[in-house]
Design an enzyme around this catalytic site. Structure first.
Site, PDB file in Angstrom:
ATOM      1  N   GLY A 318       0.822  -1.203   0.000  1.00 40.31           N
ATOM      2  CA  GLY A 318       0.000   0.000   0.000  1.00 40.31           C
ATOM      3  C   GLY A 318       0.860   1.258   0.000  1.00 40.31           C
ATOM      4  O   GLY A 318       1.953   1.265  -0.574  1.00 40.31           O
ATOM      5  N   SER A 319       0.391   2.271   0.673  1.00 43.50           N
ATOM      6  CA  SER A 319       1.065   3.571   0.629  1.00 43.50           C
ATOM      7  C   SER A 319       2.459   3.536   1.236  1.00 43.50           C
ATOM      8  O   SER A 319       3.243   4.465   1.014  1.00 43.50           O
ATOM      9  CB  SER A 319       0.225   4.611   1.351  1.00 43.50           C
ATOM     10  OG  SER A 319      -1.052   4.675   0.770  1.00 43.50           O
TER      11      SER A 319
END
Lengths: 630, 381
Positions: A318-319
């Site tokens: 993810g981020s």
């Protein structure tokens, strides 16, 4: 009379014939004796010795495992057993009756004992009960005169004083199974235990030590007549881990029942200070032997307590992957820190539309703001400009896509997708859209929590390729064998770029607009930097996006997002890198960042990485000085 | 019959005692002494439980031997059939009243001691056959019909012994009798015929053997096939013998014997223990002693001037030889384990008694070697 003379002559003739026959047969006996006692004598002497001499193995005590401060985390404890030698008692049943008045003996146990007594020869000791408490031992000793043939025997059994706090790292020992047999007779000793998982398995040979032996003379029934020779074995080596047991325990308690994992590293030398996978299990149970219901509940638990998620769990980053994407873009020069991208909530590539997590967009974004607010559109854009090859290469430089070779079995390599990989594995061409998806850390990307922690450590230390280290030393008989000091290579990233990344991570936590602002550490000098990540585990359909994306708490546990956070502390001269992954925990800022904050506060309070321990000093160029030289 | 007048019809007791072959008696005592020493060792250096009892038995047996030796040879001739008949009756009794020992019905409980009639038969059969052939002329022996009765005399007790079942004794009865037939002058071709016939009959006879007897024979053929079962005895015995080497492990130092790897070391496997503790030298020494006893037995037989004495002497010598050979060949793995004791050495009362009575007869024959006896029994007139 003549007749008798004739008979006598015939008799004598035939007698001589028979006596000669006897002489021939006697010669056969002599020949046989010569064959057995002269020609074959050596062979039979060996056989006679083999008959009479029995080699008994003396199992060595298994080596201890200690944490970085020398606190034992796996040790041996005395296991008191009460034995009965049937031939030394007149009446086995009566002796069991008197023993039953002193310690508890159930009817089932009694039946087993009587069966064992019947099956074995009368001088073979039969185990009456194991794992006696000390008061029980004392009571038996006091009553010894009334208990003929009963004796106390001290064995050793493995003990994990911290129970399930360090279970995944330590692993466990268990009885030898047929496939473990290597021909080493030690393994065939009844009751011998070998490491089956974790450090116990990786360092099994060192921990095991070498067996001693005792040569005894036995008779044809196997009864020992006397000991002829005794050779003491060598105790197993002591293994020191880099784990800080107190921090480890704090971390596991902080995680509670979450299905989660946390890794804390010393950014300067890669020491694994904490590695928790939750929920956990009690390794003492494996040594004792699990009941089938206990085993079933471990195996069928959807939160997989037996798997070490820190090294075997694979998640999309993810981020938390955005730092790598940004560094790749900066390195390729497709953007400058000042370059701006306009976020209107989505971007388009061909017919496909790629959404930002913020429905109505962030507006104009530069590198730092995009990191702080985790703007997806910005990263779609720079990923598109950088290209998948450069992003993948950057990911690999930070430790993704390959095993880190930490001293534990079951480590997973994860996956950094490239067009080449996709052609090979899926036999399909790479789509440009997939590059965008990788730009926000999703898609085929798979990383382990350990890899996330290593990436964070490499960012925090200014771009040096530290590798995680779990074993500090192995000591045999007081001689300490240090792991050779690691010299970490530089990732050759411009300090300027590292500065941008680190500043962004500082603002993620410490800027009011940052996604982890609520989890900041306010204690001066202990501030935390980091990056949140939230990973979808389900596909959001177009209709759902239009009617409003459902909140995590409205979803069943299995469909909720994974919550991630990576971070380091303190901001100046970083020492601790952390990765937190909470499976189906919801958003990274809500579910993962607070955990990271609490653990980093505790780590800095304890000063575990800085405490004076007899260990190697990291050979690492001071990242701050390195960057100021720029 | 002028020579007959020279034949002294009666000796005084003193004369007879003087005439006893004392060197032969000494050899017997020497052998028994070795046996006592081995029994002492077998009990881990104790006279209990075997050596002391064996000594008492030998004392009694020794007196019996001398007594038998002093009895006039003609009296034995006269009562030969009676004694044979008695033994046969006892053998039949054992069928009904005997008790089972070591898996076979062999013993009669006579209150004070247990009697094994098959052992008695070894002597009385020799006496009976000797008497029968004594009464036959050379021409008589040559007649086939004259051989029917002695064959029946052999096969009836042999059959009874086989039923017990006691293969070893049965074989000994047959072989000793065969030897007597041979030295009595039965033609060689008749022996050849019997051998050929028995070879043909072997497959039939195999079916009448007990399972344990079959197993013993099969085990003998390949002892290693069943090292923990039936082959165990032979293998352990060979290990004990072989490990003894040339000089042995020393008195009471035999590991195989003292750690119980040797089965029944005080009885059937006592030669193994001796050879383990005294090596090749000890084994050959004992063998030499036996050879000397056999040689004297043969000399006594050939030196005797009456056919009855000759045949009895040879029969006893042959029986003795069979004991020695079967036992030693058995413990060395040359022939199947048939449960025959080592004469004068193994622990056991009945065999000791049989042998000493047999030796008594042998010595008696030596004492009366110059007595001639007519075909019908009395002095030849």
């Amino acid at each position: 009379m003549n007749r008798d003379v004739e008979r006598h002559k015939l008799f004598n003739r035939r007698s001589v014939m028979l006596l000669s026959g006897q002489a021939v047969l006697f010669s056969a006996l002599v020949g046989r004796m010569y064959y057995l006692q002269v020609l074959e004598s050596e062979r039979y002497k060996t056989l006679a010795e083999a008959n009479r001499i029995n080699l008994r193995l003396l199992p060595p005590p298994r080596g201890q495992i200690v944490d970085r401060f020398g606190i034992p985390v796996a040790s041996n404890q005395k296991n008191y057993r009460v034995l009965l030698i049937p031939e030394d008692t007149l009446d086995v049943a009566a002796t069991l009756d008197s023993l039953g008045e002193i310690i508890a003996l159930g009817p089932g146990e009694r039946r087993r004992i009587l069966r064992d007594v019947r099956r074995n020869r009368s001088f073979v000791p039969v185990t009456l009960r194991e794992n006696l408490e000390w008061p029980e031992v004392a009571r038996i000793e006091v009553n010894a005169p009334d208990l003929p043939g009963v004796m106390i025997d001290v064995g050793q059994s493995r003990n994990y004083p911290y129970g399930n706090d360090l279970a995944h790292v330590l692993g466990y020992v268990a009885a030898v199974s047929p496939k473990d047999l290597t021909g080493d007779p030690l393994l065939e000793l009844p009751g011998f235990r070998i490491g089956k998982a974790g450090v116990e398995r990786v360092h099994d040979m060192a921990l095991r030590g070498s067996s001693g032996s005792s040569q005894v003379e036995v008779n044809a029934y196997g009864r020992v007549i006397r000991e002829l020779e005794r050779k003491e074995g060598q105790a197993g080596a002591e293994v020191q881990l880099s784990i800080d047991m107190e921090l480890q325990r704090f971390t596991r308690e902080r995680l509670g029942d979450e299905s989660a994992s946390v890794v804390v590293l010393d950014v300067r030398n890669g020491d694994v200070l904490t590695m928790v996978s939750s929920p956990s299990f009690d390794p003492n149970g494996f040594n004792r032997g699990l009941s089938s219901t206990e085993w079933q509940s471990l195996v069928t638990n959807p939160r997989t307590p037996l798997i070490n998620k820190a090294i075997s769990g694979r998640y999309a980053p993810g981020s938390t992957f955005k730092m790598c994407v940004l560094l790749a873009a900066l390195e390729k020069g497709v953007i400058t820190p000042r370059s701006q991208v306009f976020c209107r909530g989505y971007t388009e590539l061909g017919d496909a539309r790629f959404h930002c997590w913020k429905k109505h967009g962030h507006g104009l974004m530069n590198a730092q703001e995009a990191m702080v607010q985790s703007c997806d559109v910005y990263f779609y854009e720079i990923a598109k400009r950088t290209g998948i090859e450069r992003i993948a290469a950057m990911g690999k430089r930070f430790g993704f896509g390959a095993k880190l070779e930490v001293d534990l079995p079951g480590e997973k390599a994860g996956l950094i997708p490239t067009p080449k990989w996709k052609r090979g594995a899926l036999d399909a061409p790479w789509h440009k859209g997939e590059t965008l998806i990788v730009g926000i850390g999703q898609g085929y990307l798979l990383v382990t929590p350990l890899q996330l922690a290593v990436m964070t450590a490499r960012m925090a230390n200014g771009g040096f390729a530290v590798v995680p280290r779990l074993t500090r030393s192995v000591s045999q008989d007081g001689v300490r064998m240090e792991r050779p000091e690691d010299t970490f290579e530089s990732l050759n990233l411009p300090p300027r770029h590292m500065e941008i990344i680190r500043n962004a991570m500082v603002y993620v936590v410490n800027s009011p607009r940052g996604t982890a602002y609520k989890s900041r550490i306010t204690e001066p000098g202990q501030e935390m930097a980091g990056k949140t990540g939230t990973v979808q585990v389900r596909r959001i359909s177009k209709t759902e996006r239009e009617t409003g994306v459902r909140k995590n708490q409205d979803l069943p546990w299995k469909e909720r997002d994974h919550a991630l956070f990576v971070g380091y502390a303190p901001i100046e001269n970083p020492r601790y890198a952390i990765s937190v992954v909470v499976e189906h925990g919801g958003g990274g800022s809500k579910a993962a960042a607070p955990i990271a904050r609490d653990i980093l506060v505790e780590a800095q309070r304890r000063g575990s990485a800085g405490a004076v321990i007899p260990a190697s000093t990291p050979r690492l160029v001071d990242p701050v000085r390195a960057s100021s030289e720029e | 019959m002028i020579e007959d007048s020279l034949n002294p019809p009666k000796f005084t007791i003193a004369q007879k005692l003087l005439n006893i072959h004392w060197f032969f008696v000494f050899l017997i005592c020497l052998t028994v002494a070795i046996g006592i020493a081995m029994l002492y060792s077998a009990a881990n250096g104790s006279f209990q439980p075997w050596a002391s009892r064996q000594l008492v038995r030998f004392g009694v047996g020794f007196l019996a031997m001398i007594a038998v030796a002093l009895i006039d040879i003609r009296i034995w001739l006269r009562f030969a059939y009676v004694l044979y008949g008695l033994s046969l009756v006892l053998l039949v009794l054992v069928e009904f009243m005997g008790f089972v020992g070591m898996g076979a019905q062999r013993w009669l409980d006579l209150g004070y001691f247990n009697l094994q009639p098959s052992e008695l038969m070894k002597i009385t059969l020799v006496l009976a056959l000797a008497r029968y052939f004594h009464g036959l002329t050379m021409e008589g022996v040559a007649q086939l019909t004259r051989l029917i009765l002695p064959l029946i005399m052999v096969f009836v007790p042999t059959g009874l012994v086989l039923r017990q079942p006691d293969l070893g004794t049965a074989l000994m009865l047959i072989m000793a009798s065969g030897a007597l037939f041979f030295v009595a002058g039965v033609r060689l071709w008749k022996f050849a015929l019997v051998i050929v016939l028995s070879l043909i009959a072997t497959p039939v006879g195999w079916q009448f053997l007990h399972d344990y007897q079959k197993r013993r024979i099969l085990t003998f053929l390949n002892p290693e096939a069943d090292p923990l079962g039936a082959g165990y005895h032979i293998i352990q015995s060979k290990i004990a013998l072989g490990s003894g080497g040339v000089l042995g492990k020393g008195f009471m130092q035999g590991t195989q014997g003292h750690l119980n790897f040797l089965p029944e070391m005080q009885t059937d496997f006592i030669f193994t223990m001796l050879a383990e503790e005294f090596g090749l030298v000890g084994g050959l020494g004992l063998l030499a002693l036996y050879a000397l006893l056999l040689l004297f037995g043969g000399i006594i037989a050939m030196r005797t001037n009456n056919q009855f004495g000759r045949l009895v002497a040879f029969g006893v010598t042959m029986t003795f030889f069979l004991y020695v050979f079967i036992n030693i060949a058995m413990v060395m793995g040359l022939i199947p384990v048939v449960g025959v004791p080592l004469p004068l050495i193994s622990y056991g009362g009945t065999a000791m008694m049989t042998l000493l009575i047999g030796f008594g007869l042998l010595i008696g024959i030596w004492v009366h070697r110059d007595v001639t006896i007519g075909r019908r029994g009395g002095d030849e007139i």
